[in-house]
Design a protein around this motif. Structure first.
Motif, PDB file in Angstrom:
ATOM      1  N   GLN A 128      11.276 -35.007  15.372  1.00 51.04           N
ATOM      2  CA  GLN A 128       9.939 -34.706  15.885  1.00 51.04           C
ATOM      3  C   GLN A 128       9.915 -33.345  16.579  1.00 51.04           C
ATOM      4  OE1 GLN A 128       7.319 -36.689  15.245  1.00 51.04           O
ATOM      5  NE2 GLN A 128       8.650 -38.153  14.211  1.00 51.04           N
ATOM      6  N   SER A 129      11.041 -32.947  17.168  1.00 50.06           N
ATOM      7  CA  SER A 129      11.100 -31.679  17.890  1.00 50.06           C
ATOM      8  C   SER A 129      11.774 -30.564  17.107  1.00 50.06           C
ATOM      9  CB  SER A 129      11.838 -31.882  19.221  1.00 50.06           C
ATOM     10  OG  SER A 129      13.168 -32.326  18.981  1.00 50.06           O
TER      11      SER A 129
ATOM     12  N   SER B  66      12.429 -27.610  14.466  1.00 49.72           N
ATOM     13  CA  SER B  66      11.605 -26.584  13.816  1.00 49.72           C
ATOM     14  C   SER B  66      11.836 -26.541  12.312  1.00 49.72           C
ATOM     15  CB  SER B  66      11.908 -25.209  14.423  1.00 49.72           C
ATOM     16  OG  SER B  66      13.293 -24.891  14.255  1.00 49.72           O
TER      17      SER B  66
END
Length: 515
Positions: free
Chosen positions: A37-38, A40
């Motif tokens: 989810q975090s 890049s």
């Protein structure tokens, strides 16, 4: 993940409350999902083969049975390997390394903060750029987290591996090597196969598609010798290591496709079918000549003596096949590019080459040169068919074992037709007990057709590939039986399903064939 790629239906479920996945695996899947989810870097898409993150595999290793105190399945897990599959196409290497460091830190911290802390042995990244989820075994592996290496025979052990236990044996598992996920049920499966195979110290056991050697090694103490065949080079390396870890010295493991090495190995240990046929014919001629001479010599005897003479020859005739391989030693003249290895149970040979036992194996049909001068004694290939000291080695190998057994654990597509043909058409395999372990009943049916169909009176040559695409696997098998060389068919004797995959439609099928 639910659904079927082939049907175009796929759904990804939350890693919670999944009955056929351990709690430890679910927790690691949740950690990985939170990290994505975090991140890049984009998720990989099968549609256009783009993106970076592909999948996570959690491999678990359990304590030995005697070390287990609690009945809780999670408490039995002592080692965990995390394999993260990515696609590095068009990705900057420096940015990728930075992202891997973040992932490793997140997983290590997540494992430590759980209550109780989760075991975490190693983290490995597999860089796979193809379309299929099944990556080839030679895909690059990048270790992110490695433990302090154990010492094995004075050398540093590979760090990117975990250990599991089956039947109180310890198995070393590398990232790409096959190992049964349900080890407790696998113990029952292998014990069943061994019981049905009627093994004893006079048995030569061929472990076909052996993986890390689990079946052969668990049954090694019940047989005279094990010859394992596996195409995955890292799995063969694991098998050698596993034999050494457990002090098992009567195993040899050969690296190569079963369809490439099964025939040469049968020739090495049992002699070629042509040689055995010639030996049988020669013995028959000798018996006929001996009968004629004795009958002439007995013409002046009374009827009682003639009957006694006939009885003696009948008894001798019945015993003759037992000595065929002694009177007619075999030769490796038809095994091109292959060295002969003396794997008799001489303790001096075993002690001097315990780590290299079986390392004069085949990769793509070529022998591997052993690095130690103390490896098992090798002979030279007999190129012209003439008598040589190697014949004694081959004859000893062939005569040492009265019982020849093959246990096969093939992939879902089943055994290659060449392997079936080699096993079925070899005349020395008179007491072959064929235990078939399969997770695909359709391929078992197809292989059973080729093993059990009587040889046709008139063989048909293959007429090309017309219409084969529309045939089922059973239909293709029936077609191949029409060109099967003259050989005695097997007979199915027993069958049993073993549920290694609860809450799924899959199970292993064990079937016993005899002839």
């Amino acid at each position: 993940m639910l659904g079927n790629f082939r049907e175009g239906v796929t759904a990804v479920e939350e890693p919670e409350n999944c009955p056929n996945v351990s709690e430890i695996s679910c927790k690691y899947a949740k950690m990985f999902q939170d990290f994505l989810q975090s991140s890049s870097f984009p998720l990989w898409s099968k549609i256009d083969n783009s993106g970076f993150w592909r999948q996570l595999t959690v491999r678990e290793g359990r304590c030995p049975a005697e070390a287990v105190v609690s009945q809780n399945a999670e408490s039995q897990i002592s080692e965990v390997m995390l394999i993260v599959q990515v696609c590095s196409t068009s990705v900057d290497e420096a940015l990728m390394k930075e992202e891997f460091d973040k992932l490793s830190a997140a997983l290590v911290q997540g494992a430590a903060t759980c209550s109780p802390p989760l075991p975490l042995t190693t983290i490995v990244v597999q860089d796979h750029k193809g379309i299929s989820n099944a990556a080839p075994t030679d895909c690059p592996l990048i270790p992110l987290l490695v433990p302090k290496g154990d010492k094995l025979d004075g050398t540093s052990e590979d760090k990117t591996r975990i250990h599991d236990h089956i039947s109180n044996l310890k198995f070393s598992i590398s990232p790409t090597a096959f190992f049964q996920v349900n080890t407790l049920a696998a113990e029952r499966l292998y014990a069943l196969a061994g019981d049905w195979a009627n093994l004893n110290s006079d048995t030569l056991l061929f472990d076909v598609c052996c993986g890390t050697g689990t079946i052969g090694l668990t049954l090694a103490q019940r047989v005279g010798m094990v010859v394992g065949i596996e195409m995955n080079e890292s799995a063969v390396s694991d098998a050698h290591r596993n034999a050494l870890i457990n002090g098992i010295k009567n195993c040899r493991f050969v690296c190569g496709k079963a369809e490439d090495v099964m025939g040469p190995l049968l020739t090495e240990y049992l002699g070629s079918p042509q040689q055995q046929a010639a030996a049988s014919k020669s013995n028959s001629e000798i018996d006929d000549t001996s009968k004629t001479e004795d009958m002439i010599g007995c013409a002046s005897y009374d009827g009682e003596n003639i009957d006694s003479s006939k009885q003696r020859h009948d008894n001798a005739e019945g015993q003759q096949p037992m000595d065929t391989s002694v009177d007619h030693p075999t030769c490796a003249s038809e095994v091109d590019g292959m060295d002969v290895v003396d794997c008799n149970h001489d303790e001096n040979n075993v002690a001097s080459g315990e780590q290299n036992c079986g390392e004069a194996s085949l990769i793509n049909g070529k022998p591997i040169e052993t690095s130690s001068d103390n490896s098992l004694e090798q002979g030279k290939t007999c190129k012209d068919g003439s008598s040589s000291p190697n014949n004694n080695v081959l004859a000893a190998n062939a005569c040492q074992f009265k019982n020849v057994v093959a246990i096969v654990d093939p992939p879902r597509v089943g055994l290659h037709p060449t392997v079936i043909k080699a096993l079925r058409t070899h005349p020395r395999i008179r007491r072959l007990v064929y235990v078939y372990i399969s997770c695909n009943p359709d391929s078992l049916v197809a292989n059973g057709i080729e093993l059990c169909t009587p040889t046709p009176e008139k063989q048909e040559k293959n007429k090309g590939n017309r219409g084969w695409r529309s045939m089922s696997s059973a239909g293709l098998a029936r077609q191949r039986t029409k060109s099967m060389p003259n050989s005695e068919p097997f007979i199915p004797k027993r069958a049993m399903a073993v549920d290694l995959f609860p809450h799924t439609p899959h199970c292993e099928m064990v079937m016993l064939f005899e002839r």
